[in-house]
Write a protein that holds these residues in place. Structure first.
Motif, PDB file in Angstrom:
ATOM      1  N   PRO A   1       0.742  -1.517  -0.087  1.00 39.26           N
ATOM      2  CA  PRO A   1       0.290   0.073  -0.069  1.00 39.26           C
ATOM      3  C   PRO A   1       0.532   1.633  -0.125  1.00 39.26           C
ATOM      4  O   PRO A   1       0.445   2.296  -0.264  1.00 39.26           O
ATOM      5  CB  PRO A   1      -0.946  -0.388   1.564  1.00 39.26           C
ATOM      6  N   ALA A   2       1.977   1.623   0.677  1.00 38.66           N
ATOM      7  CA  ALA A   2       2.700   2.216   0.286  1.00 38.66           C
ATOM      8  C   ALA A   2       3.424   3.475  -0.509  1.00 38.66           C
ATOM      9  O   ALA A   2       3.570   3.980  -1.505  1.00 38.66           O
ATOM     10  CB  ALA A   2       4.170   2.175   1.224  1.00 38.66           C
ATOM     11  N   VAL A   3       3.722   1.954  -1.799  1.00 36.60           N
ATOM     12  CA  VAL A   3       4.532   1.557  -3.074  1.00 36.60           C
ATOM     13  C   VAL A   3       3.607   2.335  -3.910  1.00 36.60           C
ATOM     14  O   VAL A   3       3.584   3.206  -4.361  1.00 36.60           O
ATOM     15  CB  VAL A   3       5.096   0.664  -2.629  1.00 36.60           C
ATOM     16  N   PHE A   4       2.070   1.657  -3.517  1.00 31.11           N
ATOM     17  CA  PHE A   4       1.238   2.365  -4.422  1.00 31.11           C
ATOM     18  C   PHE A   4       0.397   3.700  -3.820  1.00 31.11           C
ATOM     19  O   PHE A   4       0.493   4.204  -5.465  1.00 31.11           O
ATOM     20  CB  PHE A   4      -0.138   1.597  -4.118  1.00 31.11           C
ATOM     21  N   ALA A   5       0.727   4.142  -2.425  1.00 30.72           N
ATOM     22  CA  ALA A   5      -0.064   5.355  -2.865  1.00 30.72           C
ATOM     23  C   ALA A   5       0.751   6.571  -3.077  1.00 30.72           C
ATOM     24  O   ALA A   5       1.096   7.630  -3.950  1.00 30.72           O
ATOM     25  CB  ALA A   5      -0.231   5.404  -1.233  1.00 30.72           C
ATOM     26  N   GLY A   6       2.593   5.767  -2.792  1.00 25.82           N
ATOM     27  CA  GLY A   6       3.942   6.642  -3.710  1.00 25.82           C
ATOM     28  C   GLY A   6       3.100   6.826  -5.061  1.00 25.82           C
ATOM     29  O   GLY A   6       4.327   7.877  -5.774  1.00 25.82           O
ATOM     30  N   ALA A   7       3.697   6.029  -5.718  1.00 19.74           N
ATOM     31  CA  ALA A   7       3.354   6.196  -7.366  1.00 19.74           C
ATOM     32  C   ALA A   7       1.689   6.631  -7.926  1.00 19.74           C
ATOM     33  O   ALA A   7       1.959   7.744  -8.399  1.00 19.74           O
ATOM     34  CB  ALA A   7       3.294   4.627  -7.485  1.00 19.74           C
ATOM     35  N   CYS A   8       0.701   6.816  -6.909  1.00 21.65           N
ATOM     36  CA  CYS A   8      -1.058   7.483  -7.361  1.00 21.65           C
ATOM     37  C   CYS A   8       0.019   8.799  -6.880  1.00 21.65           C
ATOM     38  O   CYS A   8      -0.059   9.789  -7.652  1.00 21.65           O
ATOM     39  CB  CYS A   8      -1.702   7.338  -5.974  1.00 21.65           C
ATOM     40  N   GLY A   9       1.319   9.279  -6.136  1.00 22.41           N
ATOM     41  CA  GLY A   9       1.729  10.352  -5.551  1.00 22.41           C
ATOM     42  C   GLY A   9       1.648  11.160  -6.989  1.00 22.41           C
ATOM     43  O   GLY A   9       2.044  12.846  -6.970  1.00 22.41           O
ATOM     44  N   SER A  10       3.156  10.346  -6.680  1.00 19.48           N
ATOM     45  CA  SER A  10       3.687  11.077  -8.043  1.00 19.48           C
ATOM     46  C   SER A  10       3.338  10.879  -9.732  1.00 19.48           C
ATOM     47  O   SER A  10       3.962  11.836 -10.178  1.00 19.48           O
ATOM     48  CB  SER A  10       5.189   9.515  -8.470  1.00 19.48           C
ATOM     49  N   ALA A  11       2.245  10.335  -9.797  1.00 20.39           N
ATOM     50  CA  ALA A  11       1.804  10.149 -11.425  1.00 20.39           C
ATOM     51  C   ALA A  11       0.724  11.573 -10.977  1.00 20.39           C
ATOM     52  O   ALA A  11       1.118  12.100 -12.280  1.00 20.39           O
ATOM     53  CB  ALA A  11       0.454   9.000 -11.542  1.00 20.39           C
TER      54      ALA A  11
END
Length: 108
Positions: free
Chosen positions: A37-47
């Motif tokens: 979930p942390a990686v997913f949240a970071g990827a969404c934020g970057s996107a």
């Protein structure tokens, strides 16, 4: 300008988080169940940051600004869907206000 704002944004995020972890003496490792979930949240934020930057470069900022203004509604809706939380009156008023704002901006 390129994508330097995104790189700087992510670098500053890492520095701030590392400082907070060090200051609070929190553990440096996440439990394994939270890594995904942390990686997913970071990827969404970057996107999101990249897409906002592209919108600004393409001069379609009117649409991007409206969508960015909806950001506070996203956690409320996610909590409603995934955590099955109930909305209080202030949250309902906020969501209705956000919807009304979108309608008003689209008319202008």
């Amino acid at each position: 300008m390129g994508f330097w704002p995104v790189v700087v944004s992510r670098a500053v995020s890492v520095v701030v988080i590392a400082s907070l972890v060090a200051a609070t003496r929190a553990p440096w490792r996440l439990p394994s169940r939270l890594v995904g979930p942390a990686v997913f949240a970071g990827a969404c934020g970057s996107a999101a940051t990249v897409l906002y930057l592209l919108a600004a470069q393409q001069q379609i900022l009117a649409v991007a600004a409206v969508l960015a203004a909806l950001y506070p509604a996203v956690p409320v809706l996610l909590a409603l869907v995934f955590l099955r939380e109930r909305l209080n009156r202030a949250q309902v008023a906020g969501l209705l206000g956000a919807g009304a704002a979108i309608a008003l901006v689209s008319l202008g």
